[in-house]
Design an enzyme around this catalytic site. Structure first.
Site, PDB file in Angstrom:
ATOM      1  N   SER A  51     -51.104  -6.315 -47.839  1.00  0.00           N
ATOM      2  CA  SER A  51     -50.552  -7.495 -47.166  1.00  0.00           C
ATOM      3  C   SER A  51     -51.600  -8.608 -47.241  1.00  0.00           C
ATOM      4  O   SER A  51     -52.713  -8.390 -47.734  1.00  0.00           O
ATOM      5  CB  SER A  51     -50.254  -7.153 -45.711  1.00  0.00           C
ATOM      6  OG  SER A  51     -51.480  -6.837 -45.076  1.00  0.00           O
ATOM      7  N   ASP A  83     -47.981  -7.359 -50.763  1.00  0.00           N
ATOM      8  CA  ASP A  83     -47.010  -7.106 -49.701  1.00  0.00           C
ATOM      9  C   ASP A  83     -46.914  -8.330 -48.771  1.00  0.00           C
ATOM     10  O   ASP A  83     -47.842  -9.157 -48.725  1.00  0.00           O
ATOM     11  CB  ASP A  83     -47.497  -5.854 -48.934  1.00  0.00           C
ATOM     12  CG  ASP A  83     -46.386  -5.150 -48.194  1.00  0.00           C
ATOM     13  OD1 ASP A  83     -45.221  -5.523 -48.380  1.00  0.00           O
ATOM     14  OD2 ASP A  83     -46.690  -4.211 -47.419  1.00  0.00           O
ATOM     15  N   ASP A 105     -42.069 -13.079 -47.977  1.00  0.00           N
ATOM     16  CA  ASP A 105     -41.453 -12.663 -46.720  1.00  0.00           C
ATOM     17  C   ASP A 105     -41.046 -13.891 -45.897  1.00  0.00           C
ATOM     18  O   ASP A 105     -41.848 -14.463 -45.161  1.00  0.00           O
ATOM     19  CB  ASP A 105     -42.444 -11.792 -45.923  1.00  0.00           C
ATOM     20  CG  ASP A 105     -41.817 -11.265 -44.636  1.00  0.00           C
ATOM     21  OD1 ASP A 105     -40.732 -11.740 -44.248  1.00  0.00           O
ATOM     22  OD2 ASP A 105     -42.433 -10.376 -44.006  1.00  0.00           O
ATOM     23  N   GLY A 187     -43.668  -0.420 -38.118  1.00  0.00           N
ATOM     24  CA  GLY A 187     -44.374   0.282 -37.059  1.00  0.00           C
ATOM     25  C   GLY A 187     -43.712   1.609 -36.764  1.00  0.00           C
ATOM     26  O   GLY A 187     -42.691   1.967 -37.370  1.00  0.00           O
ATOM     27  N   HIS A 216     -38.491  -1.128 -46.050  1.00  0.00           N
ATOM     28  CA  HIS A 216     -39.744  -1.354 -45.327  1.00  0.00           C
ATOM     29  C   HIS A 216     -39.713  -0.568 -44.025  1.00  0.00           C
ATOM     30  O   HIS A 216     -38.668  -0.082 -43.599  1.00  0.00           O
ATOM     31  CB  HIS A 216     -39.907  -2.848 -45.036  1.00  0.00           C
ATOM     32  CG  HIS A 216     -40.353  -3.618 -46.234  1.00  0.00           C
ATOM     33  ND1 HIS A 216     -41.634  -4.081 -46.379  1.00  0.00           N
ATOM     34  CD2 HIS A 216     -39.695  -3.970 -47.357  1.00  0.00           C
ATOM     35  CE1 HIS A 216     -41.732  -4.699 -47.548  1.00  0.00           C
ATOM     36  NE2 HIS A 216     -40.568  -4.646 -48.162  1.00  0.00           N
ATOM     37  N   GLY A 217     -40.892  -0.490 -43.393  1.00  0.00           N
ATOM     38  CA  GLY A 217     -40.942   0.159 -42.084  1.00  0.00           C
ATOM     39  C   GLY A 217     -40.657   1.648 -42.163  1.00  0.00           C
ATOM     40  O   GLY A 217     -40.015   2.208 -41.268  1.00  0.00           O
ATOM     41  N   GLY A 218     -41.165   2.303 -43.199  1.00  0.00           N
ATOM     42  CA  GLY A 218     -40.844   3.718 -43.402  1.00  0.00           C
ATOM     43  C   GLY A 218     -41.465   4.679 -42.397  1.00  0.00           C
ATOM     44  O   GLY A 218     -40.899   5.745 -42.127  1.00  0.00           O
ATOM     45  N   THR A 241     -48.013   2.440 -41.316  1.00  0.00           N
ATOM     46  CA  THR A 241     -48.550   2.905 -40.029  1.00  0.00           C
ATOM     47  C   THR A 241     -49.033   4.362 -40.105  1.00  0.00           C
ATOM     48  O   THR A 241     -50.102   4.694 -39.562  1.00  0.00           O
ATOM     49  CB  THR A 241     -47.493   2.763 -38.906  1.00  0.00           C
ATOM     50  OG1 THR A 241     -46.948   1.450 -38.968  1.00  0.00           O
ATOM     51  CG2 THR A 241     -48.090   2.997 -37.538  1.00  0.00           C
TER      52      THR A 241
END
Ligand code: G3H
Ligand code: ZN
Length: 289
Positions: A51, A83, A105, A187, A216-218, A241
């Protein structure tokens, strides 16, 4: 001569096999080797993500050099993604530095602002004379890869990305990859169960857009939801995370057990191994092993 397929082809190959590529975030060489070791244990392609904050820490040009030099040295399909990038200027910086793909994004912007900026990023990517994939996001799913106690402000599990909006957005921007809001959240929850993914919505969006989808956010997502989501059209899965938690916990444990250790490559090795285990476990699932 390298026979590594470009990222676009690697994604196409994954879709053809009914599996997904894993995308794992790093901030330093500990994360880098953790991800590489985990993927190499299974001999499958992997995407490293950084990121804006992560790449400022490791170095924008330096992370490109790390990935490219290893890719060439061991002839291994390891790719680099910029990212969550919030401005055209930073997308341009990543493209100029040699990233394989970038994510603009604009999920927090209006549809129009998001569309206009994503299109500008695509136009720039197409102008540089090499293949750089551009991904865009539609539908806000939170911004931080951290341990959560509640659903982040501004995230709605009712207001998911619609197939119609997704279709229009992809058509008008020309992006290569699309990241929708389908019940996923950045998260991982500490004490409450992770929300379920809307598998039908994934299938409808894959059909309406006609391009590969990115989840995303897996972190924290159940194995069952991952498998169904990949079958419904997810081609790339992002995990961050879980990597951060593994890094921190392993380091804490090691230092507690070895309070006098001051050699970085000795105490950081425990984190490399912990990250590698997370990566291997997730890649096994994404590749249906
Ligand atoms: O782009 C990074 C991810 O979407 C990671 O999300 O921290 O929930 O795994 P996560
Ligand atoms: Zn993400």
């Amino acid at each position: 001569m390298s026979n590594i397929p470009p990222l676009k082809e690697a994604i196409k190959n994954a879709e053809a096999k009914g599996v997904a590529l894993g995308h794992f975030n790093i901030s330093d060489s500990v994360g880098f080797w953790g991800v590489v070791n985990g993927a190499r244990a299974l001999s499958i392609p992997v995407i490293i993500g950084v990121s804006e904050g992560e790449r400022d820490f490791i170095g924008v040009k330096q992370v490109v050099a790390m990935v490219k030099s290893l890719r060439e040295e061991i002839n291994y399909p390891i790719y680099l993604n910029a990212d969550h990038t919030y401005s055209f200027e930073r997308v341009k910086e990543a493209i100029d530095a040699g990233f394989d793909s970038v994510i603009f994004d604009g999920a927090k912007l209006s549809f129009e602002e998001n569309r206009a900026l994503a299109k500008k990023c695509v136009e720039y990517a197409r102008s540089v004379g090499r293949e750089v994939l551009v991904e865009a996001e539609l539908g806000y799913i939170g911004t931080s890869s951290k341990v959560l106690d509640a659903i982040p402000e501004g995230v709605s599990l009712e207001n998911l990305t619609t197939p119609e909006d997704a279709k229009r957005f992809v058509k008008e921007t020309g992006v290569d990859l699309f990241a929708p809001s389908v019940g996923n959240i950045h998260g991982m929850f500490r004490n409450i169960p992770e929300p379920r993914l809307n598998i039908d919505r994934i299938r409808e969006i894959r059909k309406s857009t006609g391009i590969p989808l990115v989840l995303h956010g897996g972190s924290g997502t159940s194995d069952e939801d991952f498998v169904s989501a990949i079958k419904a059209g997810i081609a790339v899965v992002h995990i961050n995370t879980e990597i951060r938690v593994a890094y921190r916990n392993a380091l804490e444990k090691f230092l507690k057990e070895n309070p006098d250790e001051i050699v970085p490559y000795k105490f950081a090795k425990s984190s490399v191994d912990a990250i590698s285990s997370v990566v291997e476990k997730r890649l096994r699932l994404f590749n249906m092993f």
